[in-house]
Scaffold this active site. Structure first.
Site, mmCIF file in Angstrom:
data_model
loop_
_atom_site.group_PDB
_atom_site.id
_atom_site.type_symbol
_atom_site.label_atom_id
_atom_site.label_comp_id
_atom_site.label_asym_id
_atom_site.label_seq_id
_atom_site.Cartn_x
_atom_site.Cartn_y
_atom_site.Cartn_z
ATOM 1 N N CYS A 1 0.825 -1.225 0.000
ATOM 2 C CA CYS A 1 0.000 0.000 0.000
ATOM 3 C C CYS A 1 0.855 1.270 0.000
ATOM 4 O O CYS A 1 0.550 2.233 -0.728
ATOM 5 C CB CYS A 1 -0.953 -0.003 1.191
ATOM 6 N N HIS B 1 -3.197 6.435 4.697
ATOM 7 C CA HIS B 1 -1.775 6.714 4.929
ATOM 8 C C HIS B 1 -1.420 8.104 4.394
ATOM 9 O O HIS B 1 -1.977 8.554 3.395
ATOM 10 C CB HIS B 1 -0.891 5.740 4.136
HETATM 11 N N1 LIG Z 1 -4.595 -3.839 5.182
HETATM 12 C C1 LIG Z 1 -4.125 -3.359 4.063
HETATM 13 O O1 LIG Z 1 -4.294 -2.222 3.738
HETATM 14 C C2 LIG Z 1 -3.369 -4.171 3.107
HETATM 15 C C3 LIG Z 1 -2.819 -3.537 2.016
HETATM 16 C C4 LIG Z 1 -2.158 -4.276 1.071
HETATM 17 C C5 LIG Z 1 -2.058 -5.633 1.286
HETATM 18 N N2 LIG Z 1 -2.596 -6.208 2.385
HETATM 19 C C6 LIG Z 1 -2.472 -7.639 2.544
HETATM 20 O O2 LIG Z 1 -3.773 -8.216 2.448
HETATM 21 C C7 LIG Z 1 -3.841 -9.339 3.304
HETATM 22 C C8 LIG Z 1 -5.011 -9.192 4.251
HETATM 23 O O3 LIG Z 1 -4.896 -8.012 4.988
HETATM 24 P P1 LIG Z 1 -6.069 -7.439 5.891
HETATM 25 O O4 LIG Z 1 -5.572 -6.139 6.360
HETATM 26 O O5 LIG Z 1 -7.385 -7.500 5.215
HETATM 27 O O6 LIG Z 1 -6.063 -8.501 7.115
HETATM 28 P P2 LIG Z 1 -7.207 -8.869 8.142
HETATM 29 O O7 LIG Z 1 -8.154 -7.755 8.357
HETATM 30 O O8 LIG Z 1 -6.481 -9.427 9.327
HETATM 31 O O9 LIG Z 1 -8.011 -10.063 7.408
HETATM 32 C C9 LIG Z 1 -7.421 -11.313 7.186
HETATM 33 C C10 LIG Z 1 -8.352 -12.178 6.336
HETATM 34 O O10 LIG Z 1 -7.710 -13.416 6.082
HETATM 35 C C11 LIG Z 1 -8.568 -14.477 6.473
HETATM 36 N N3 LIG Z 1 -7.839 -15.629 6.963
HETATM 37 C C12 LIG Z 1 -6.985 -15.688 8.012
HETATM 38 N N4 LIG Z 1 -6.547 -16.958 8.182
HETATM 39 C C13 LIG Z 1 -7.145 -17.703 7.217
HETATM 40 C C14 LIG Z 1 -7.121 -19.081 6.877
HETATM 41 N N5 LIG Z 1 -6.392 -19.958 7.561
HETATM 42 N N6 LIG Z 1 -7.867 -19.511 5.829
HETATM 43 C C15 LIG Z 1 -8.626 -18.628 5.137
HETATM 44 N N7 LIG Z 1 -8.698 -17.302 5.422
HETATM 45 C C16 LIG Z 1 -7.959 -16.855 6.438
HETATM 46 C C17 LIG Z 1 -9.401 -13.881 7.581
HETATM 47 O O11 LIG Z 1 -10.558 -14.671 7.756
HETATM 48 P P3 LIG Z 1 -11.271 -14.843 9.209
HETATM 49 O O12 LIG Z 1 -12.106 -13.608 9.379
HETATM 50 O O13 LIG Z 1 -12.079 -16.072 9.041
HETATM 51 O O14 LIG Z 1 -10.187 -14.965 10.220
HETATM 52 C C18 LIG Z 1 -9.665 -12.501 7.019
HETATM 53 O O15 LIG Z 1 -10.698 -12.556 6.063
HETATM 54 C C19 LIG Z 1 -2.459 -9.420 3.944
HETATM 55 O O16 LIG Z 1 -1.658 -10.231 3.120
HETATM 56 C C20 LIG Z 1 -1.948 -8.034 3.884
HETATM 57 O O17 LIG Z 1 -0.551 -7.998 3.906
HETATM 58 C C21 LIG Z 1 -3.254 -5.509 3.299
#
Ligand SMILES: NC(=O)c1ccc[n+]([C@@H]2O[C@H](COP(=O)([O-])OP(=O)(O)OC[C@H]3O[C@@H](n4cnc5c(N)ncnc54)[C@H](OP(=O)(O)O)[C@@H]3O)[C@@H](O)[C@H]2O)c1
Length: 351
Positions: A136, A250
């Protein structure tokens, strides 16, 4: 290759990590942009299976992610962390889906395009099943720099980030809310997600620090990913990443040095017509990009555009960018990539 399944007018889309901070915004972006999908599959962990989420007025059940989840899926938007992407993206590709991955798992792999549609849209078509969405802070830093770089190549770049809680996921956003309430109520709060007290504080980004260079993983991502997206391994880049107690947009202070002299007015002029960017630069009112204004916006806000006084050669400019990192920094960029694939498959189908 544009799409692995035979070009379908309306692809079936799956979201892996649908219940997370990025996943929720992926659902919203697909709906708001009227992405022409035939069906939407929502996947998450067993914890969320059976829950329902709304999409265009319909309640869709969340299913547990397994290797068999991708049958019939054309586009799989992955957003559940690197471990899940490494484990399940190959299953999606084997099922003939194209994976657009939000994690850092494949970003630097040769053969995996790293795409910002305003910068390198053509790269999206040169994939072998997986396309990576950049970090991001990388997207927010470099989207406004590209139109400048095309006219007067940027040779050196220094960025300092002011990063929101949303970048660390939904649990970090909850931690910011809860710890702020506790602080104001004079209650003790033990951090669970982030390593330091978040309310009324600022701290170096929570990713691992490389003991040799002193740069943390977020800073290294910005430096490496920028070079890959710009296709310029010689660009000199330094980054400092800091977490601040803001919920979901950000801010980034950007200093860049071009090959030839460039004025702040020239930069401002270039950015006025740039895709994905809105200039907010009111010196009289002291009104510049703020996370409050960037929240919920597709465009990145750019302002404080000024000659960098530390460079007497006149080749350097400083500016300040604010961007909703769950939108352009993650979900929106991924959906824009899906739109590129869809548009190309439609052109192919008509040919
Ligand atoms: N946040 C950002 O702005 C951002 C930006 C760029 C990239 N990313 C990337 O995007 C990804 C997710 O980020 P996020 O911020 O959305 O995280 P988050 O809010 O913690 O959400 C994580 C997601 O992954 C799922 N998950 C976790 N363990 C799992 C499993 N064993 N099997 C299937 N699903 C699973 C969770 O499902 P449950 O609800 O069932 O636990 C939830 O839907 C990461 O790789 C992060 O680095 C994030």
């Amino acid at each position: 290759m544009s799409m692995q399944h035979p070009a379908s007018a309306r692809p079936m889309v799956a979201i892996v990590g649908a219940t997370g901070a990025v996943g929720v915004d992926l659902i919203q972006c697909l709906a708001q942009r009227k992405f022409p999908l035939s069906d939407l599959k929502l996947l998450a962990s067993a914890r969320s299976a059976g829950r329902f989420m709304e999409f265009q007025g319909r309640q869709i059940p969340v299913e547990e992610l397994t290797e068999n989840s991708f049958e019939g899926v054309d586009i799989a938007l992955f957003s559940a962390g690197s471990t899940i992407s490494r484990r399940f993206a190959p299953a999606a590709v084997a099922s003939a889906a194209v994976v657009i991955d939000n994690s850092s798992a494949f970003r630097l792999d040769a053969g995996v395009p790293l795409v910002v549609p305003e910068i390198n849209p053509q790269a999206a078509f040169d994939h072998a099943g997986i396309i990576a969405n950049p970090n991001c802070s990388t997207i927010i830093s470099i989207t406004p720099l590209w139109p400048i770089h095309r006219i007067n190549p940027i040779r050196r770049l220094v960025v300092s980030t002011y990063q929101a809680a949303s970048g660390a996921g939904a649990a970090a956003m909850d931690e910011l809310r809860e710890s702020t309430r506790a602080y104001l109520d004079n209650r003790l709060f033990e951090p669970r997600v982030l390593p330091h007290p978040y309310a009324f504080n600022a701290f170096s980004h929570n990713s691992d620090v490389d003991p040799q260079s002193g740069y943390n993983a977020e800073e290294i991502k910005i430096m490496r990913e920028t070079r890959k997206i710009f296709g310029d391994e010689t660009m000199r880049i330094s980054a400092t990443c800091v977490r601040i107690p803001v919920l979901r947009a950000h801010c980034i202070s950007v200093h860049f040095e071009c090959e030839a002299p460039i004025s702040a007015d020239e930069v401002s002029g270039i950015l006025q017509g740039a895709a994905g960017v809105k200039v907010v630069d009111d010196r009289q009112r002291n009104y510049f990009p703020m996370p409050r204004d960037a929240t919920g916006q597709d465009d990145l806000l750019v302002g404080r555009i000024r000659q960098d006084a530390s460079d007497p050669t006149g080749r350097s400019v400083a500016m300040f960018v604010a961007g909703d990192q769950l939108l352009k920094g993650a979900a929106l960029n991924a959906v824009q990539i899906a739109e590129l694939l869809q548009a190309k498959s439609q052109v192919a189908a008509m040919a």
